[in-house]
Enzyme design. Structure first.
Site, PDB file in Angstrom:
ATOM      1  N   ASP A  22       0.799  -1.247  -0.148  1.00 47.27           N
ATOM      2  CA  ASP A  22      -0.040   0.118  -0.002  1.00 47.27           C
ATOM      3  C   ASP A  22       0.762   1.296  -0.224  1.00 47.27           C
ATOM      4  O   ASP A  22       0.336   2.235   0.657  1.00 47.27           O
ATOM      5  CB  ASP A  22      -1.005  -0.166   1.140  1.00 47.27           C
ATOM      6  CG  ASP A  22      -1.751  -1.177   1.518  1.00 47.27           C
ATOM      7  OD1 ASP A  22      -2.176  -1.866   0.536  1.00 47.27           O
ATOM      8  OD2 ASP A  22      -1.739  -1.706   2.302  1.00 47.27           O
ATOM      9  N   LYS A  25       1.807   2.098  -5.352  1.00 46.49           N
ATOM     10  CA  LYS A  25       2.569   1.611  -6.302  1.00 46.49           C
ATOM     11  C   LYS A  25       1.586   1.717  -7.565  1.00 46.49           C
ATOM     12  O   LYS A  25       1.943   1.974  -8.892  1.00 46.49           O
ATOM     13  CB  LYS A  25       2.916  -0.074  -6.325  1.00 46.49           C
ATOM     14  CG  LYS A  25       3.728  -0.389  -5.348  1.00 46.49           C
ATOM     15  CD  LYS A  25       3.981  -1.976  -5.322  1.00 46.49           C
ATOM     16  CE  LYS A  25       2.967  -2.785  -4.736  1.00 46.49           C
ATOM     17  NZ  LYS A  25       2.607  -2.436  -3.235  1.00 46.49           N
ATOM     18  N   GLY A  50      -4.728  -4.717  -4.353  1.00 45.56           N
ATOM     19  CA  GLY A  50      -5.842  -4.070  -4.597  1.00 45.56           C
ATOM     20  C   GLY A  50      -5.456  -2.879  -4.910  1.00 45.56           C
ATOM     21  O   GLY A  50      -4.378  -2.243  -4.381  1.00 45.56           O
ATOM     22  N   HIS A  51      -5.736  -2.259  -6.122  1.00 47.01           N
ATOM     23  CA  HIS A  51      -5.302  -0.862  -6.567  1.00 47.01           C
ATOM     24  C   HIS A  51      -6.847  -0.073  -7.354  1.00 47.01           C
ATOM     25  O   HIS A  51      -7.504  -0.872  -7.730  1.00 47.01           O
ATOM     26  CB  HIS A  51      -4.199  -0.884  -7.690  1.00 47.01           C
ATOM     27  CG  HIS A  51      -4.377  -1.897  -8.733  1.00 47.01           C
ATOM     28  ND1 HIS A  51      -3.817  -3.131  -8.473  1.00 47.01           N
ATOM     29  CD2 HIS A  51      -5.124  -1.847  -9.997  1.00 47.01           C
ATOM     30  CE1 HIS A  51      -4.312  -3.876  -9.630  1.00 47.01           C
ATOM     31  NE2 HIS A  51      -4.839  -3.034 -10.424  1.00 47.01           N
ATOM     32  N   GLN A 243       1.932  -6.452  -3.242  1.00 47.68           N
ATOM     33  CA  GLN A 243       2.483  -6.474  -1.604  1.00 47.68           C
ATOM     34  C   GLN A 243       3.861  -5.667  -1.561  1.00 47.68           C
ATOM     35  O   GLN A 243       3.948  -5.018  -2.467  1.00 47.68           O
ATOM     36  CB  GLN A 243       2.903  -8.064  -1.317  1.00 47.68           C
ATOM     37  CG  GLN A 243       1.255  -8.543  -0.828  1.00 47.68           C
ATOM     38  CD  GLN A 243       0.562  -9.001  -2.261  1.00 47.68           C
ATOM     39  OE1 GLN A 243       1.316  -9.880  -2.838  1.00 47.68           O
ATOM     40  NE2 GLN A 243      -0.722  -8.845  -2.267  1.00 47.68           N
TER      41      GLN A 243
HETATM   42  P1  IMP Z   1      -2.621 -13.186   2.540  1.00 44.73           P
HETATM   43  O1  IMP Z   1      -1.812 -12.757   1.441  1.00 44.73           O
HETATM   44  O2  IMP Z   1      -4.233 -12.815   2.178  1.00 44.73           O
HETATM   45  O3  IMP Z   1      -2.348 -14.274   2.775  1.00 44.73           O
HETATM   46  O4  IMP Z   1      -2.293 -12.284   3.711  1.00 44.73           O
HETATM   47  C1  IMP Z   1      -1.039 -12.387   4.361  1.00 44.73           C
HETATM   48  C2  IMP Z   1      -0.616 -11.086   4.859  1.00 44.73           C
HETATM   49  O5  IMP Z   1      -0.199 -10.016   3.762  1.00 44.73           O
HETATM   50  C3  IMP Z   1      -1.652 -10.346   5.726  1.00 44.73           C
HETATM   51  O6  IMP Z   1      -1.088  -9.576   7.059  1.00 44.73           O
HETATM   52  C4  IMP Z   1      -2.107  -9.290   4.702  1.00 44.73           C
HETATM   53  O7  IMP Z   1      -2.678  -8.106   5.518  1.00 44.73           O
HETATM   54  C5  IMP Z   1      -1.025  -8.894   4.099  1.00 44.73           C
HETATM   55  N1  IMP Z   1      -1.208  -8.303   2.516  1.00 44.73           N
HETATM   56  C6  IMP Z   1      -1.547  -9.216   1.585  1.00 44.73           C
HETATM   57  N2  IMP Z   1      -1.634  -8.514   0.591  1.00 44.73           N
HETATM   58  C7  IMP Z   1      -1.667  -7.145   0.964  1.00 44.73           C
HETATM   59  C8  IMP Z   1      -1.377  -5.993   0.087  1.00 44.73           C
HETATM   60  O8  IMP Z   1      -1.936  -5.951  -1.149  1.00 44.73           O
HETATM   61  N3  IMP Z   1      -1.188  -4.965   0.845  1.00 44.73           N
HETATM   62  C9  IMP Z   1      -0.951  -4.946   2.102  1.00 44.73           C
HETATM   63  N4  IMP Z   1      -0.866  -6.098   2.863  1.00 44.73           N
HETATM   64  C10 IMP Z   1      -1.053  -7.221   2.250  1.00 44.73           C
END
Ligand code: IMP
Length: 474
Positions: A22, A25, A50-51, A243
């Site tokens: 976040d 990007k 998410g964007h 991420q």
């Molecule tokens: P998962 O990727 O849904 O399995 O989540 C694993 C960890 O990564 C959690 O702490 C999520 O909040 C974090 N996370 C996953 N995708 C994002 C993202 O796009 N932005 C910020 N945190 C993320």
């Protein structure tokens, strides 16, 4: 000083978040997709990302469609992405509704598929894991990647081959059957839109996935070969990270991470390239504050996540909880995928010094405008190890009171990292209309200089607002 990327005539630029995601990007990718790239490709993550994409008057959150889609140029979803075909199709429908073409979108036949029960197990594990919960996005991402490694995964190409799809689906459901019969799973399933039977009924899942395959067929291709070809043909290839480095399964703050390698190495691999083929890695840094969603330690965190007291929170409050709420509001720090209020804290240099070990050439500083009204800005310069006992790491032993300059890739240790700060005067003016670096207030330029000298990377782009034109390129 000029950004190297403006001079890159051909080659590969990767855009990679340097914190917990976040960092903004999407905006930088959109900018480069329109102004620089010939081809845009995603290589990691899935619908956990998410964007925001503006369609007509409205803004929409997209999860799988690359941020470069509006450029009309070829956009690829590489083999390293976890594809949820249901989400992808609904995003395509949304684009069609607004007359945006996605004819140039292709996805890798080798990308792994999210299955309905992946989502269910992900959510059930989370609800059963109490204080150790990761705070996943509930999109089944961990399950897809662990099935991949366990060699039980289903891939996009399977959508086109019914016998293969049935065989692999049955095997996969069998593999997860023990967990799918757990009481916690049953609870989540009862709450889910397909009810108890939908997720376990092989025929129903098979039917819907074959239908997805029929719809997606024109967009399925060997994208990794196309991307390699684009590089060989001297095209400008833009790689979109998902991420960020601190969430990487391999180098992030384990185990509070996602399940793909969200460093530049993982991104390159996820589109069929080598890291050495990336000419410039643009590291995106939010600052001088940062944010995090989900569980895990956050040494410079200002206040508890989700605390929404103080309706008129003052960004200069002495109370860190109030200040936290004010920064969150000013930066609109609410998760794009889950709408969760993001946790916010001060910029942490030990974490940034750690993140750049995984390959960054220059920085983009985003969202500085969020702190326009902040009188004092704190930057964490180092930690003091606050554990009461020695912590044995083999060759190195941490002793209580030791100074730590570079974080370790270990969430457990972050809990004992007591942040030490340097304070800077804020700039106290609106920077969102500034378009030249030299016109930025001296206080902000001093902070930028401090970060650059400390971390040894130049900040070549400063973003001062959400719009494309609110960008200063040095
Ligand atoms: P998962 O990727 O849904 O399995 O989540 C694993 C960890 O990564 C959690 O702490 C999520 O909040 C974090 N996370 C996953 N995708 C994002 C993202 O796009 N932005 C910020 N945190 C993320």
């Amino acid at each position: 000083m000029y950004s190297n990327f403006t001079q890159l005539q051909k080659g590969v630029i990767a855009v990679v978040g340097q914190q917990w995601g976040d960092e903004g990007k999407g905006k930088i990718i959109d900018l480069l997709a329109n102004s620089w790239a010939d081809v845009i490709a995603r290589g990691t993550g899935g619908a956990n990302a998410g964007h925001t994409i503006r369609l007509g008057e409205k803004e929409h959150i997209f999860h799988l469609i690359p941020s470069g889609i509006l450029s009309g140029k070829p956009n690829y979803i590489g083999s390293g992405v976890a594809v949820d075909p249901f989400i992808l199709l609904s995003e395509m429908e949304k684009l069609a509704e607004y007359g945006v073409s996605y004819d140039n979108l292709k996805m890798s036949l080798d990308a792994h598929l999210v299955l309905p029960h992946h989502i269910i197990i992900d959510r059930a594990r989370e609800s059963a894991s109490g204080r150790n919960r990761l705070g996943t996005t509930g999109r089944g991402i961990g399950l897809v990647y662990s099935d991949h490694v366990a060699r039980f995964g289903l891939r996009v190409v399977d959508l086109l081959n019914p016998d293969r799809l049935r065989e692999k689906l049955e095997r996969n459901l069998e593999y997860h059957s023990k967990e799918l019969n757990q009481p916690a799973v049953k609870t989540v399933m009862k709450e889910g839109p397909l009810g108890i039977d939908g997720f376990l009924d092989t025929n129903l899942v098979l039917e819907s996935y074959l239908e997805f395959g029929r719809k997606l067929r024109p967009y399925i291709a060997d994208t990794d070969s196309s991307i390699r070809q684009a590089v060989e043909n001297g095209k400008r290839v833009l790689l979109e990270g998902a991420q960020a480095t601190l969430l990487s399964i391999d180098h992030g703050m384990y185990p509070m991470v996602t399940s793909s390698d969200s460093t530049v190495a993982g991104l390159a691999k996820g589109v069929g390239l080598l890291e050495s083929q990336v000419h410039i890695c643009l590291g995106i840094v939010k600052g001088p504050y940062m944010s995090k969603v989900g569980g895990g330690n956050f040494p410079t965190e200002l206040g508890p996540a989700g605390d929404e007291s103080f309706p008129n929170a003052d960004i200069n409050s002495e109370n860190p909880v109030e200040q936290c709420i004010a920064v969150r509001k000013s930066g609109n720090e609410y998760g794009a995928t889950t709408s969760r209020p993001r946790r916010v804290g001060w910029l942490d240099l030990p974490l940034l010094r750690y993140a750049i070990l995984f390959g960054v050439d220059e920085f983009v500083l985003t969202k500085a405008d969020v702190l326009d009204e902040c009188r004092v800005i704190k930057i964490c310069t180092h930690y003091i190890y606050s554990g009461t006992d020695e912590y044995d790491m083999g060759e190195r032993v941490l002793k209580p009171g030791d100074q730590v300059d570079v974080a370790f890739g270990d969430d457990y240790l972050l809990e004992y990292m007591d942040p030490q700060y340097k304070e800077f005067p804020g700039w106290l003016c609106n920077i969102s209309n500034i378009r030249s670096f030299d016109d930025l207030p001296e206080e902000l330029r001093n902070i930028i200089k401090f970060i650059e000298e400390d971390v040894g990377r130049e900040i070549t782009i400063v973003s001062v607002g959400p719009d494309r034109e609110q960008t200063i390129i040095r």
